[in-house]
Design a protein around this motif. Sequence first.
Motif, PDB file in Angstrom:
ATOM      1  N   LYS A   1       0.811  -1.226   0.000  1.00 34.80           N
ATOM      2  CA  LYS A   1       0.000   0.000   0.000  1.00 34.80           C
ATOM      3  C   LYS A   1       0.841   1.272   0.000  1.00 34.80           C
ATOM      4  O   LYS A   1       0.419   2.309   0.532  1.00 34.80           O
ATOM      5  CB  LYS A   1      -0.963   0.017   1.208  1.00 34.80           C
ATOM      6  CG  LYS A   1      -1.841  -1.219   1.332  1.00 34.80           C
ATOM      7  CD  LYS A   1      -2.730  -1.412   0.118  1.00 34.80           C
ATOM      8  CE  LYS A   1      -3.607  -2.636   0.253  1.00 34.80           C
ATOM      9  NZ  LYS A   1      -4.442  -2.893  -0.946  1.00 34.80           N
ATOM     10  N   GLN A   2       1.997   1.226  -0.631  1.00 37.72           N
ATOM     11  CA  GLN A   2       2.851   2.413  -0.756  1.00 37.72           C
ATOM     12  C   GLN A   2       2.543   3.087  -2.094  1.00 37.72           C
ATOM     13  O   GLN A   2       3.127   2.744  -3.124  1.00 37.72           O
ATOM     14  CB  GLN A   2       4.322   2.010  -0.675  1.00 37.72           C
ATOM     15  CG  GLN A   2       4.727   1.336   0.624  1.00 37.72           C
ATOM     16  CD  GLN A   2       4.587   2.266   1.815  1.00 37.72           C
ATOM     17  OE1 GLN A   2       4.958   3.444   1.744  1.00 37.72           O
ATOM     18  NE2 GLN A   2       4.054   1.750   2.909  1.00 37.72           N
ATOM     19  N   THR A   3       1.620   4.026  -2.076  1.00 39.67           N
ATOM     20  CA  THR A   3       1.163   4.639  -3.329  1.00 39.67           C
ATOM     21  C   THR A   3       1.410   6.144  -3.408  1.00 39.67           C
ATOM     22  O   THR A   3       1.264   6.735  -4.475  1.00 39.67           O
ATOM     23  CB  THR A   3      -0.346   4.392  -3.511  1.00 39.67           C
ATOM     24  OG1 THR A   3      -1.047   4.971  -2.393  1.00 39.67           O
ATOM     25  CG2 THR A   3      -0.660   2.910  -3.584  1.00 39.67           C
ATOM     26  N   LYS A   4       1.768   6.764  -2.297  1.00 44.71           N
ATOM     27  CA  LYS A   4       1.899   8.217  -2.251  1.00 44.71           C
ATOM     28  C   LYS A   4       2.893   8.728  -3.295  1.00 44.71           C
ATOM     29  O   LYS A   4       2.664   9.764  -3.937  1.00 44.71           O
ATOM     30  CB  LYS A   4       2.356   8.644  -0.851  1.00 44.71           C
ATOM     31  CG  LYS A   4       2.288  10.148  -0.605  1.00 44.71           C
ATOM     32  CD  LYS A   4       0.851  10.619  -0.466  1.00 44.71           C
ATOM     33  CE  LYS A   4       0.801  12.097  -0.096  1.00 44.71           C
ATOM     34  NZ  LYS A   4      -0.596  12.599  -0.022  1.00 44.71           N
ATOM     35  N   TRP A   5       3.995   8.015  -3.484  1.00 47.52           N
ATOM     36  CA  TRP A   5       5.059   8.452  -4.387  1.00 47.52           C
ATOM     37  C   TRP A   5       4.580   8.573  -5.834  1.00 47.52           C
ATOM     38  O   TRP A   5       5.146   9.332  -6.617  1.00 47.52           O
ATOM     39  CB  TRP A   5       6.225   7.458  -4.333  1.00 47.52           C
ATOM     40  CG  TRP A   5       5.840   6.083  -4.811  1.00 47.52           C
ATOM     41  CD1 TRP A   5       5.323   5.076  -4.059  1.00 47.52           C
ATOM     42  CD2 TRP A   5       5.911   5.599  -6.152  1.00 47.52           C
ATOM     43  NE1 TRP A   5       5.066   3.977  -4.839  1.00 47.52           N
ATOM     44  CE2 TRP A   5       5.413   4.267  -6.129  1.00 47.52           C
ATOM     45  CE3 TRP A   5       6.339   6.138  -7.364  1.00 47.52           C
ATOM     46  CZ2 TRP A   5       5.336   3.479  -7.274  1.00 47.52           C
ATOM     47  CZ3 TRP A   5       6.266   5.353  -8.505  1.00 47.52           C
ATOM     48  CH2 TRP A   5       5.777   4.039  -8.461  1.00 47.52           C
ATOM     49  N   SER A   6       3.535   7.828  -6.188  1.00 44.26           N
ATOM     50  CA  SER A   6       3.106   7.757  -7.589  1.00 44.26           C
ATOM     51  C   SER A   6       2.265   8.949  -8.031  1.00 44.26           C
ATOM     52  O   SER A   6       1.948   9.063  -9.219  1.00 44.26           O
ATOM     53  CB  SER A   6       2.314   6.471  -7.832  1.00 44.26           C
ATOM     54  OG  SER A   6       1.097   6.478  -7.097  1.00 44.26           O
ATOM     55  N   GLU A   7       1.889   9.825  -7.098  1.00 46.58           N
ATOM     56  CA  GLU A   7       1.048  10.972  -7.461  1.00 46.58           C
ATOM     57  C   GLU A   7       1.724  11.854  -8.511  1.00 46.58           C
ATOM     58  O   GLU A   7       1.051  12.501  -9.322  1.00 46.58           O
ATOM     59  CB  GLU A   7       0.729  11.798  -6.214  1.00 46.58           C
ATOM     60  CG  GLU A   7      -0.181  11.071  -5.222  1.00 46.58           C
ATOM     61  CD  GLU A   7      -0.450  11.886  -3.971  1.00 46.58           C
ATOM     62  OE1 GLU A   7       0.063  13.043  -3.894  1.00 46.58           O
ATOM     63  OE2 GLU A   7      -1.149  11.400  -3.072  1.00 46.58           O
TER      64      GLU A   7
END
Length: 396
Positions: A322-328
């Motif tokens: 659930k590491q998605t922040k970087w993809s913004e």
Amino acid sequence: MKIKENLYNQRIVSIDALRGITIFIMIFVNELASVKNVPQWMKHMPAEADAMTFVDVVFPAFLFIVGMSIPFAFNTRLIKGDSPKTIWAHTLKRALALIIIGVFMVNAEYGYDAAKMLITPAFWGLLAYAMPIPIWNKYPKDFSIWLKYTLQYGGMLVLIALYFLYVQDTGEIGMTPKWWGILGLIGWAYFFTVVYYWLVCGKLWAMIVFLIVCVTANAFNLTEGSIIKQSSWASFIAGHLTHASLITTGVIISLLFFDRKIALKINWAVIGFAVLFFIIGYLLRPYYGISKIKGTPSWTMFSATICTVLFYFLYWLMEIKKQTKWSEFIMPAAANPLLIYILPGVIYYFNLAFKIEIIPEYFREGLPGIIWSLVFSTIMLFVMKICNKYKIQLHL
């Protein structure tokens, strides 16, 4: 074909992330292509080099992602209740649109007689790159229907006019498919793969068979004296099956990941296919070498291996951890891939047509050129964010 009640009904952000990364790198390497004195590993390898760089994986990665998205796209349309006729029509329209745009882009680059054209090649190129935007823009529901049709059909008329305004360097009127362009190659490969996918109802084993056919046809098409090589039509189809093999690997990986309810902490089938892709590429390398320019089977299979491993990592990182922040940062490109591919061409031909020099020559060589290419790619992501906000999105 039946509706599949499984992960195909969800949004898989790791596929979007892989698309966003690929497009960002694509914009970077396209801009870098005009920069002098950069390391060879940041350029396409020559045709005879028997090697590949990360640049040679960008196009395969896009094809791979197209393949991964096919099962999702079909399931979405089946859920909406689209008839087979509607799905077939959509497939043909999408493939045709990509081919048309690709051919216009290629003819904008070269093959014209500037002295005999009624408008300058630069202005011709500007219109050729810009017209797909009003034609294939995804207009909001509250947009004026009359203005929408005016923009769409007006853009089509401009493209038709551009065809007749084009004068080849042989003196003939009208364009020719010197080659199909990147978008055209995607269009043909998409067409062959999707037609087959629909006919076999998306069965995994059938797609594996198709991959074998594609790789075999690719190999024979590169073999002097083969039956395929001697037939223009067979060679034409085999050439496009080269790229269809990459789309098919994406379909296979998508089916392995999402076509059944399995624990995906370790998907041994996907790992097995990544290894298989590598082995095929390794075994065929002594006979055909590795060449993006020639489109050898080793290039396609090594690229499929890299794409599979990268996607597996992104899936683990984003769907499991659930590491998605970087993809913004990259998601605006993922949501609007066709526009971000076209827009740099619009900017280039606009500057050329009106003789505008934005970037000093200093930034067209060496390290400054590399830095500028990164800056330009980043700027394009912010431009896409603005376009998405104001509903300027291309949808084929």
